[in-house]
Structures are given as C-alpha cells and as structure tokens.
Design an enzyme around this catalytic site. Structure first.
Site, PDB file in Angstrom:
ATOM      1  N   THR A 164      -4.183  -6.440  16.752  1.00 59.93           N
ATOM      2  CA  THR A 164      -3.539  -5.081  16.885  1.00 59.93           C
ATOM      3  C   THR A 164      -2.404  -4.942  17.619  1.00 59.93           C
ATOM      4  O   THR A 164      -2.651  -5.302  18.803  1.00 59.93           O
ATOM      5  CB  THR A 164      -4.749  -4.003  16.895  1.00 59.93           C
ATOM      6  OG1 THR A 164      -5.571  -4.255  15.885  1.00 59.93           O
ATOM      7  CG2 THR A 164      -4.117  -2.704  16.928  1.00 59.93           C
TER       8      THR A 164
ATOM      9  N   LYS B  88      -0.103  -2.369   7.916  1.00 61.02           N
ATOM     10  CA  LYS B  88       0.217  -3.706   8.952  1.00 61.02           C
ATOM     11  C   LYS B  88       0.942  -4.905   8.378  1.00 61.02           C
ATOM     12  O   LYS B  88       1.517  -5.339   9.120  1.00 61.02           O
ATOM     13  CB  LYS B  88      -1.472  -4.237   9.299  1.00 61.02           C
ATOM     14  CG  LYS B  88      -2.011  -3.292  10.208  1.00 61.02           C
ATOM     15  CD  LYS B  88      -3.433  -3.711  10.432  1.00 61.02           C
ATOM     16  CE  LYS B  88      -4.248  -2.667  11.389  1.00 61.02           C
ATOM     17  NZ  LYS B  88      -5.798  -3.137  11.998  1.00 61.02           N
TER      18      LYS B  88
ATOM     19  N   SER C 216     -10.072  -4.667  20.732  1.00 60.21           N
ATOM     20  CA  SER C 216      -9.755  -4.809  19.209  1.00 60.21           C
ATOM     21  C   SER C 216     -10.652  -5.727  18.517  1.00 60.21           C
ATOM     22  O   SER C 216     -10.602  -7.049  18.788  1.00 60.21           O
ATOM     23  CB  SER C 216      -8.253  -5.512  19.388  1.00 60.21           C
ATOM     24  OG  SER C 216      -7.671  -5.946  17.881  1.00 60.21           O
TER      25      SER C 216
ATOM     26  N   HIS D 228      -9.243  29.353  20.301  1.00 61.73           N
ATOM     27  CA  HIS D 228      -8.013  29.784  20.880  1.00 61.73           C
ATOM     28  C   HIS D 228      -7.038  29.763  20.102  1.00 61.73           C
ATOM     29  O   HIS D 228      -5.814  29.922  20.302  1.00 61.73           O
ATOM     30  CB  HIS D 228      -7.924  29.360  22.242  1.00 61.73           C
ATOM     31  CG  HIS D 228      -9.028  29.608  23.210  1.00 61.73           C
ATOM     32  ND1 HIS D 228      -9.052  30.880  24.046  1.00 61.73           N
ATOM     33  CD2 HIS D 228     -10.303  29.019  23.316  1.00 61.73           C
ATOM     34  CE1 HIS D 228     -10.048  30.921  24.530  1.00 61.73           C
ATOM     35  NE2 HIS D 228     -10.840  29.931  24.417  1.00 61.73           N
TER      36      HIS D 228
ATOM     37  N   ARG E 175     -14.535  -0.292  12.102  1.00 61.84           N
ATOM     38  CA  ARG E 175     -15.590   0.627  11.953  1.00 61.84           C
ATOM     39  C   ARG E 175     -17.060   0.639  11.953  1.00 61.84           C
ATOM     40  O   ARG E 175     -17.943   1.279  12.430  1.00 61.84           O
ATOM     41  CB  ARG E 175     -14.989   1.979  11.122  1.00 61.84           C
ATOM     42  CG  ARG E 175     -15.272   1.682   9.769  1.00 61.84           C
ATOM     43  CD  ARG E 175     -14.598   2.591   8.801  1.00 61.84           C
ATOM     44  NE  ARG E 175     -14.726   2.428   7.403  1.00 61.84           N
ATOM     45  CZ  ARG E 175     -14.306   1.400   6.482  1.00 61.84           C
ATOM     46  NH1 ARG E 175     -13.169   0.506   7.009  1.00 61.84           N
ATOM     47  NH2 ARG E 175     -14.341   1.297   5.163  1.00 61.84           N
TER      48      ARG E 175
ATOM     49  N   GLU F  40     -11.772   7.057   5.860  1.00 61.90           N
ATOM     50  CA  GLU F  40     -11.957   5.408   5.699  1.00 61.90           C
ATOM     51  C   GLU F  40     -13.096   4.980   4.772  1.00 61.90           C
ATOM     52  O   GLU F  40     -12.743   4.153   3.716  1.00 61.90           O
ATOM     53  CB  GLU F  40     -12.070   4.674   6.889  1.00 61.90           C
ATOM     54  CG  GLU F  40     -10.872   4.732   7.666  1.00 61.90           C
ATOM     55  CD  GLU F  40     -10.824   3.796   9.038  1.00 61.90           C
ATOM     56  OE1 GLU F  40     -10.848   2.438   8.829  1.00 61.90           O
ATOM     57  OE2 GLU F  40     -10.808   4.059   9.999  1.00 61.90           O
TER      58      GLU F  40
HETATM   59  O1  PA5 Z   1     -11.005   1.291  11.073  1.00 57.97           O
HETATM   60  C1  PA5 Z   1      -9.951   0.354  10.724  1.00 57.97           C
HETATM   61  O2  PA5 Z   1     -10.031  -0.869   9.946  1.00 57.97           O
HETATM   62  C2  PA5 Z   1      -8.912   0.795  11.751  1.00 57.97           C
HETATM   63  O3  PA5 Z   1      -9.180   1.961  12.406  1.00 57.97           O
HETATM   64  C3  PA5 Z   1      -8.803  -0.605  12.680  1.00 57.97           C
HETATM   65  O4  PA5 Z   1      -9.731  -0.429  13.720  1.00 57.97           O
HETATM   66  C4  PA5 Z   1      -7.474  -0.257  13.491  1.00 57.97           C
HETATM   67  O5  PA5 Z   1      -6.449  -0.449  12.597  1.00 57.97           O
HETATM   68  C5  PA5 Z   1      -7.325  -1.348  14.583  1.00 57.97           C
HETATM   69  O6  PA5 Z   1      -7.675  -2.735  14.274  1.00 57.97           O
HETATM   70  P1  PA5 Z   1      -8.432  -3.430  15.283  1.00 57.97           P
HETATM   71  O7  PA5 Z   1      -9.877  -2.709  15.241  1.00 57.97           O
HETATM   72  O8  PA5 Z   1      -8.755  -4.651  14.806  1.00 57.97           O
HETATM   73  O9  PA5 Z   1      -8.032  -3.429  16.544  1.00 57.97           O
END
Ligand code: PA5
Length: 364
Positions: A117, A359, A112, A266, A164, A250
C-alpha cells in the site's frame, strides 16, 4: 421498533436460513473467514509471541500506528483499548505523511496486509529517516522486503485473505507489540476470554442459527433497503462502529455512516430534523457497552427519542468481562450482519473491485 422494509421494498430476495442460497452467493468464502475469527485471534497471539522486540524499542515516548483501510483499524482498536492504561500518547495515521513529533523516541507500527500500500510504504520511509523504532506487520509484499533489508522486526501473518478478514492477525499482533514494548500489561487472559466469547457467538450469529433468534440476520433485514447509521460511545465502542461502517461498505457494497456519542449530540442530532422521507431511509444501530459513562447512557436514551423517525432503532450490547472481549463481540455482530446484508443485496461479500480499480489506476 418494527421494521417495514417489506412494505417499501417487497419480499426479501433470499432466505437467510437456507444454507444453499448462502453458499451459492458466497463464492469468495467470506463466511468461513468471518467464522474463523476466534481461531485467527488465537493464532495471531501465538505468531506475535515468537517475534523479538529489541530492548531499545521499550518504553518509547509515543506510539504511532500507520496503515490504510483494513490494515488501519487494528491501530484504532489498540489505541482505544489501551488509552486509559498507556502513559504514552498513541496516534493512528492514515496517509502518506507522518506527524512532526515522530523521532527515535517513537514506536512506529507499520501495518499493511498486502505489504504494497503506497501510503504506508511512503510513511515507512519517513519513519525510517527519523530513526523511529519500526515494527512491520504484513503478509509479505514490499513492506516485508523493506523490513528484512532494514533489519526491523517483522510480524509475518498468513496471506490469502482480504485485509478486512485478517482483523485478528492485524489487531492482536499490534496489541502484542505494544505489550512487548512495555507499554501495557499482559493481555493473554483477555485474549483467551475474547476468543471464548467469539467462539460462542459463531453458534449464535452463524448461518445455522435461524433469523428468529439471530441478531445479525435480523439487523441485516433491518438494514436492507436502508442506509445504516451506527452510533457508539467514544472510545472502543466508536472504533467498533467504524469497523461496522467499513464492513457494510466492503462486504455489503452499500453506504453506511457512523458517529460517536457525545460528539454527535453537538451537531449530527440536528440533522434528524430532516424530511420524514430522509429519516425513514435511515436505520439506526446503537452499540452499547456495560462500561459506558452514566451520562453517556443517558445521552443514548435521549438520542433515541431524537432519531425516532428512523426506519428502525436497534441496540447491540457487548458481551464478556474484559474490554477486549466486549470490543470484539460488538465487532462480530456487525461482521456477520454485513455478510448477510450482502446476500440480501445479491452480491458476493468478498471482492472489492472498486478498491482494486483505484489502486490499478494509481499505479499507471
Ligand atoms: O479492505 C481493504 O481491502 C482495504 O481497505 C485495504 O485494507 C487497504 O486498501 C490497504 O491495503 P492493505 O491492507 O493491503 O495495506
């Protein structure tokens, strides 16, 4: 195939070759995060090399990787890259619950980026209760606190990025853990090659490379005003397709879908009998790899003839020798393309307010 978005949507809102318009819309600095991936990957490999994995973590019977969103995809990349080499099954878990097979014979990689998370923290507690051999990958937060309290190996990566944008940190440290646990051979050479390939791609896909010769810019223009649909072969190319979809969601703040071949042959192929207007709203991108099974290569060609009603059909070919380099090269074209698409839509690629809203509502 020629795109016809201008006929449908008018002129492009900005010139992707103009550095000033890029800078003015990238307030959150996503371009520098994307361009920094090669050095981030090198740093991640270094960070992981300093982490000690205890002897009892070696040669476990199974591996799980737990995380959500940007912190989960690294698990998919490790799983698909190592599937043919690793004797142990690896499962990627996105959620609160862990499978029944998790035990003290399990290597559990908990990832995380924020460390806060809730799904991942819940799963951490369950893994701990079952006696799984846990490794935590995070930039801090509650996950780092728990790891310190419980004395489990902690891979601490630099903070301050969007999860990301921390793909290199989260993915390569996870790969290194699997290696240190004795489950795969040394990947250092592949990491080196992958970083070299990515460094070359920064010049080819980055903002100073004009749209005329820049595949990511051209793909962004194709996707603009359309819904991107990414198709890739099962295995690591499909994991890259998932990354493309999430980056478009995103960074570009728009819909995107993905599927893998042969499975989509398929079912989803039948959807391409839809009304012409629906097909024209879709922009297809095929992620191709030199290692794909010959029957899959044939399926790509047949599938192309089935999706011919799309607004455009585009191939992206992987680059490099190792599967790691090929995977990251496929991902990189999409990372840059999602960035340029955000600019075409007039949005700052960095913030993800909807995720933050969700969140904060859950925290009430
Ligand atoms: O891209 C994002 O911001 C989300 O997909 C987060 O990665 C996701 O909410 C999980 O949070 P974290 O990466 O802090 O565990």
């Amino acid at each position: 195939m020629q795109h016809d978005f201008k006929a449908k949507t008018g002129e492009l809102p900005i010139d992707l070759d103009n550095p000033d318009s890029i800078a003015s819309m990238d307030a959150g600095g996503m371009l520098s995060a994307i361009s920094g991936l090669p050095s981030q990957c090198r740093e991640a490999w270094e960070i992981a090399s300093t982490v000690t994995i205890p002897a009892e973590y070696r040669n476990r019977e199974n591996v799980i990787s737990i995380g959500m969103g940007g912190s989960a995809i690294g698990g998919d990349l490790v799983r698909t890259l190592t599937a043919s080499e690793m004797n142990q099954p690896m499962t990627v878990i996105r959620g609160y619950d862990i499978p029944g097979f998790v035990s003290d014979k399990t290597l559990a990689i908990l990832s995380s980026y924020s460390g806060n998370t809730e799904e991942t923290l819940t799963a951490y507690e369950s893994c701990n209760k079952r006696g799984a051999k846990i490794v935590a990958i995070t930039s801090g937060g509650r996950l780092a606190e728990l790891a310190r309290k419980d004395g489990v190996p902690l891979v601490l990566v630099p903070s301050g990025l969007q999860p990301r944008a921390a793909l290199g940190y989260l993915f390569l440290t996870a790969l290194s853990i699997v290696q240190k646990a004795g489950l795969v051979t040394d990947k250092s050479e592949d990491v080196e090659e992958a970083c070299d390939v990515l460094e070359q791609l920064v010049g080819v896909l980055g903002p100073s490379s004009p749209a005329e010769v820049n595949q990511s810019k051209r793909l962004a223009m194709h996707m603009f005003g359309r819904i991107p649909v990414i198709y890739a072969a099962v295995g690591f190319p499909a994991a890259a397709a998932l990354r493309w979809k999430c980056q478009i969601n995103e960074n570009s703040k728009t819909h995107a879908f993905w599927n893998e071949i042969p499975e989509m042959n398929h079912n989803e192929t039948v959807g391409w009998s839809a009304l012409d207007e629906i097909q024209k709203a879709l922009c297809v991108i095929f992620l191709r790899d030199k290692g794909e099974h010959p029957r899959i290569a044939k399926r790509f060609e047949i599938t192309k003839s089935i999706v011919k009603g799309a607004s455009s059909i585009n191939d992206v070919h992987s680059l490099g020798r190792s599967e790691l380099a090929r995977l990251l090269s496929l991902i990189y074209v999409g990372d840059f393309a999602s960035f340029y698409l955000a600019l075409l839509y007039g949005v700052d690629p960095t913030p993800v307010k909807v995720i933050e809203f969700l969140k904060s509502e859950l925290a009430k």
